[in-house]
Scaffold this motif. Structure first.
Motif, short mmCIF file in Angstrom:
data_model
loop_
_atom_site.label_atom_id
_atom_site.label_comp_id
_atom_site.label_asym_id
_atom_site.label_seq_id
_atom_site.Cartn_x
_atom_site.Cartn_y
_atom_site.Cartn_z
N ARG A 72 -28.69 12.12 29.94
CA ARG A 72 -30.08 12.90 29.93
C ARG A 72 -30.94 13.19 28.90
NH1 ARG A 72 -28.61 17.77 34.39
NH2 ARG A 72 -28.25 16.23 36.30
N ARG A 73 -30.40 13.43 27.88
CA ARG A 73 -30.44 14.05 26.06
C ARG A 73 -31.24 12.48 25.16
NH1 ARG A 73 -25.55 17.32 23.30
NH2 ARG A 73 -26.62 19.22 24.97
N ARG A 74 -30.68 11.39 26.12
CA ARG A 74 -31.42 10.16 25.91
C ARG A 74 -32.70 9.78 26.50
NH1 ARG A 74 -27.90 4.37 26.62
NH2 ARG A 74 -28.54 5.18 29.04
N ALA A 75 -32.51 9.98 28.17
CA ALA A 75 -33.91 9.86 28.13
C ALA A 75 -34.89 10.28 27.92
CB ALA A 75 -33.69 10.93 30.04
N ARG A 88 -40.59 8.48 22.40
CA ARG A 88 -41.06 6.96 21.96
C ARG A 88 -42.07 7.05 22.74
NH1 ARG A 88 -40.01 1.71 22.06
NH2 ARG A 88 -39.42 0.73 20.20
N TYR A 89 -41.88 7.05 24.39
CA TYR A 89 -43.00 5.94 25.34
C TYR A 89 -44.19 7.08 24.60
CZ TYR A 89 -45.22 4.75 28.99
OH TYR A 89 -46.65 4.91 29.60
N LYS A 90 -43.78 7.86 24.77
CA LYS A 90 -45.14 8.80 24.62
C LYS A 90 -46.39 8.99 22.74
CE LYS A 90 -44.32 13.44 27.78
NZ LYS A 90 -44.13 14.39 27.02
N ALA A 91 -45.29 8.37 22.64
CA ALA A 91 -46.06 8.38 21.14
C ALA A 91 -46.21 6.94 20.70
CB ALA A 91 -44.50 8.19 19.96
N LEU A 92 -45.53 5.97 21.63
CA LEU A 92 -45.92 4.39 21.33
C LEU A 92 -46.56 4.40 22.85
CD1 LEU A 92 -45.26 1.38 20.24
CD2 LEU A 92 -44.07 1.53 22.47
N THR A 93 -47.34 5.04 23.35
CA THR A 93 -49.01 4.74 24.52
C THR A 93 -49.75 5.12 23.58
OG1 THR A 93 -47.35 5.15 26.55
CG2 THR A 93 -49.66 5.55 26.42
N ASP A 99 -34.81 6.80 15.92
CA ASP A 99 -33.94 6.93 15.26
C ASP A 99 -32.66 7.76 16.05
OD1 ASP A 99 -32.21 7.01 12.68
OD2 ASP A 99 -32.10 9.29 13.39
N GLU A 100 -33.27 8.74 16.75
CA GLU A 100 -33.07 9.99 17.92
C GLU A 100 -31.58 8.61 19.24
OE1 GLU A 100 -31.43 13.36 20.21
OE2 GLU A 100 -31.60 12.60 17.57
N LEU A 101 -32.97 8.05 19.36
CA LEU A 101 -31.85 6.97 20.48
C LEU A 101 -30.61 5.52 20.04
CD1 LEU A 101 -35.55 4.90 22.60
CD2 LEU A 101 -33.60 6.26 23.42
N ARG A 141 -28.90 6.45 17.19
CA ARG A 141 -28.11 7.82 17.48
C ARG A 141 -27.28 8.23 18.76
NH1 ARG A 141 -26.98 13.50 18.13
NH2 ARG A 141 -28.63 13.33 18.82
N LEU A 142 -28.11 8.36 19.79
CA LEU A 142 -27.17 8.97 21.19
C LEU A 142 -26.88 7.43 21.55
CD1 LEU A 142 -30.57 11.03 22.64
CD2 LEU A 142 -27.90 12.00 21.63
N ALA A 143 -26.79 6.57 21.30
CA ALA A 143 -25.71 5.24 21.56
C ALA A 143 -25.14 5.02 20.87
CB ALA A 143 -27.03 4.26 21.27
N GLY A 144 -24.92 4.96 19.65
CA GLY A 144 -23.51 5.55 18.84
C GLY A 144 -22.98 6.92 19.13
N THR A 145 -23.59 8.20 19.97
CA THR A 145 -22.92 8.95 20.68
C THR A 145 -21.69 8.38 21.67
OG1 THR A 145 -24.14 10.79 19.81
CG2 THR A 145 -22.32 11.34 21.80
N LEU A 146 -22.59 7.69 22.92
CA LEU A 146 -22.07 6.92 23.72
C LEU A 146 -21.08 6.52 23.53
CD1 LEU A 146 -25.29 6.40 26.22
CD2 LEU A 146 -23.74 8.37 26.33
N ARG A 147 -21.15 5.34 22.34
CA ARG A 147 -20.14 4.32 22.10
C ARG A 147 -19.12 5.16 21.59
NH1 ARG A 147 -24.36 1.46 19.88
NH2 ARG A 147 -24.72 2.61 18.51
N ARG A 148 -19.34 6.54 20.78
CA ARG A 148 -18.10 7.18 20.44
C ARG A 148 -16.85 7.97 21.38
NH1 ARG A 148 -21.38 8.23 16.31
NH2 ARG A 148 -21.93 10.71 17.48
#
Length: 370
Positions: free
Chosen positions: A100-103, A109-114, A214-216, A218-225
């Motif tokens: 949920r935090r990754r979402a 990221r989408y808002k900033a990119l848009t 960067d947060e994405l 970090r959270l992807a690394g958390t899921l891998r751990r």
């Protein structure tokens, strides 16, 4: 003793589940202002997290070898066994909250990119909306006055007090103001068709894009751990039919750790550090194009600041001349006065444009770069 410890741990992990679920509080955005992509990513994360955050119900029935030395069923005899209960995977709950935090990070990221894409799509027209309005306001106020002066000069021409050259010269200057007003209005119409840019400065949006990216990671690394851990709690009813039991309940806490998790930490840190570097190495990447656009806007701001100083000095000089000639009443002075009125109007329109555009550029660029 073991049974009491296991059953005492069950409320603790239930409380952990509730706390982990409550720790996720997505930003409440109402109505059509919520981007569809954010709604999509949150919905996918909620669907995936639903089965990770909830406990599992299990049950089994079968025949086992069991017995009681003092009971009716001898040792080693086949006995019907009935088991049912609840299980909870603590690591899965942590994964659900992380999803949920990754979402939320993907939404950021989408808002900033848009917002950056909308600004980039505006191109040269970025930040010109207030400048166009300011210039058109000056021109709309000056054109009626210029029309009145031209009609007065037309009367003088008919009565022989003015030449055709004087009339054509004033008419040409007035037509230039009208053409500039028309082009300004057309530019406003074209600008209205483009996406409305964000009110945030572009460097702040670019920084937000990098932070969300960067947060994405970090959270992807958390899921891998979390793949290295397995923490499960199971408890419920366990009865051997025809075998005497004091309390047919059980509780088990299982913790396991994959030793490969020790090697994950450095790899995750490397992945997080090189993701940002890989983004900057992409020559045709969107962040690089935004950086080049920011540099062009800073250059434009510097040039327009210089031009505004020049125009302001010229406007002040011509306005001083206009005040001096307005006190005179000769025909030739009136012709020069009419010329000054239209010329000052043109310069005031340019001055208003530059002032408003510089304010817009300042809002887009944020604080001036050192």
């Amino acid at each position: 003793m073991k049974r009491s410890i296991a059953w005492g741990a069950l409320p603790c992990f239930a409380a952990l589940h509730v706390a982990s679920a409550q720790s996720y509080t997505p930003t409440q955005e109402g109505g059509p202002s919520v981007p569809a992509w954010c709604d999509y990513t949150r919905s996918v994360a909620a669907a995936e997290a639903a089965v990770l955050l909830a406990p599992e119900v299990f049950g089994s029935v079968g025949v086992v070898n069991a017995g009681d030395a003092e009971g009716d069923a001898p040792l080693g005899s086949q006995t019907l066994r009935l088991t049912a209960g609840l299980g909870y995977n603590v690591v899965n709950a942590y994964r659900g909250v992380t999803l949920r935090r990754r979402a939320e990070a993907e939404c950021r990221r989408y808002k900033a990119l848009t917002a950056l894409q909308s600004a980039f799509q505006a191109g040269p027209g970025m930040g010109t909306g207030p400048a166009l309005a300011a210039r058109l306001s000056v021109l709309e106020a000056a054109i009626p006055e210029g029309t009145r002066l031209l009609e007065a000069l037309r009367t003088d021409l008919q009565e022989g007090r003015a030449t055709v050259e004087e009339f054509n010269g004033l008419q040409l200057r007035l037509e230039q103001l009208r053409a500039l007003a028309y082009e300004t209005a057309r530019a406003q119409e074209r600008l209205a068709l483009l996406p409305r840019p964000s009110s945030q400065p572009l460097p702040a949006l670019l920084q937000e894009l990098h932070a969300a990216d960067d947060e994405l990671e970090r959270l992807a690394g958390t899921l891998r751990r979390t793949a290295a851990w397995d923490i499960r709690l199971r408890g419920g009813y366990d009865e051997l039919i025809d075998v005497r039991q004091d309390l047919p309940l059980f509780g088990v806490l299982t913790v396991s750790y994959n030793l490969g998790g020790w090697a994950q930490s450095k790899a995750n840190a490397r992945a997080r550090g090189t993701r940002q570097q890989a983004s900057t190495e992409d020559v045709d990447g969107f962040p690089q194009r935004v950086e080049r656009m920011l540099q062009e806007l800073r250059t434009t701001r510097g040039l327009e600041e210089t031009r505004l100083r020049e125009v302001s000095v010229l406007v002040g000089d011509l306005e001083g001349q206009l005040r001096e000639v307005q006190a005179l009443e000769t025909v030739k002075v009136r012709r020069f006065r009419d010329y000054l009125v239209l010329e000052v109007a043109r310069l005031r329109a340019e001055q208003a444009w530059l002032q408003a555009h510089l304010e817009s550029l300042q809002a887009l660029l944020g604080n001036p770069s050192p």
